[in-house]
Design a protein around this motif. Structure first.
Motif: not given
Length: 263
Positions: A133-158
């Protein structure tokens, strides 16, 4: 009819009897099969602390409702879900209570049919990696900041994100899927867990806490049903980002939902 409130073991143990009794006048307590697995064993202290003030409750079997949705091709309205009313047997609050052979068999069946297969699934997931459900570029947020990761997880509201995930999982009713489906919440919760594990164990050499992962397996049931009915009662509300507590996950996926704490 009183609205449902999903309660987990941590809440049942942490809330006072008066708190539980007050809530019971407003809500109908719903518990999934995971609650039975966590509470109804031979640890008398844990059992007594979790059952002390619940009284009457309704049991929700996640697998049964998911199967019915898949077979019928439509969401099951909350008011039509079969959640039988049950009452805590006073004998279970005594120190010498033991499960009957039938109860013990049911306990072991849940472990074999639910807990162990999901543990195997998550172990293989960590070995193979990759999040659907995610592109490789989106998944770079897994290793990013807490904010980066929260933004990624928030896309599950879509909705479009959940449909993309469902499509990749070959769910047969993708075009109809929306928040009224329990499956919609199930896909949200499973994918959230996959993202959390990917961040928690970023490297193959990271030591895996399988006891914690097993706890997460139970939490998936509480969170899925809590999101579906819009109300969850839990003591796991740590705001510490690394904990990825159930309360934190619920707030992120259901910002307008009702999160109730023991106090």
């Amino acid at each position: 009819m009183k609205p449902p409130l999903v309660i987990d073991k941590s809440f049942a143990q942490g809330a006072t009897q008066s708190r539980l009794q007050t809530l019971s006048t407003t809500f109908s307590f719903w518990v999934p099969s995971a609650f039975y697995y966590e509470v109804f064993d031979n640890d008398s202290k844990k059992r007594k602390s979790a059952l002390k003030g619940i009284g009457r409750f309704q049991r929700f079997d996640l697998a049964t409702v998911l199967l019915k949705e898949k077979q019928t091709g439509k969401p099951i309205p909350i008011g039509e879900i079969d959640t039988p009313f049950l009452e805590v047997n006073p004998d279970t609050l005594t120190s010498d209570w033991q499960m009957t052979p039938e109860q013990s068999d049911a306990f072991q069946q849940y472990k074999r049919r639910v807990v162990e297969p999901w543990m195997t699934f998550w172990k293989k997931f960590l070995d193979r990696r990759g999040n659907i459900g995610f592109s490789e570029s989106e998944l770079t947020a897994i290793r990013g900041t807490d904010e980066d990761f929260s933004v990624l997880c928030a896309t599950l509201c879509e909705e479009k994100r959940i449909k993309r995930i469902a499509d990749e999982l070959a769910f047969p009713h993708v075009s109809l899927l929306n928040e009224s489906w329990l499956y919609y919440r199930f896909f949200q919760t499973l994918t959230f867990q996959a993202l959390v594990l990917s961040r928690r164990y970023q490297n193959d050499i990271d030591k895996r806490n399988f006891e914690r992962i097993e706890h997460d397996v139970q939490d998936i049931e509480y969170l899925t049903i809590g999101l579906h009915v819009g109300s969850l009662a839990t003591a796991e509300t740590s705001k510490k980002f690394s904990n990825a507590s159930m309360g934190w996950r619920f707030r992120l996926l259901a910002p307008d939902g009702r999160l109730i704490t023991p106090e």
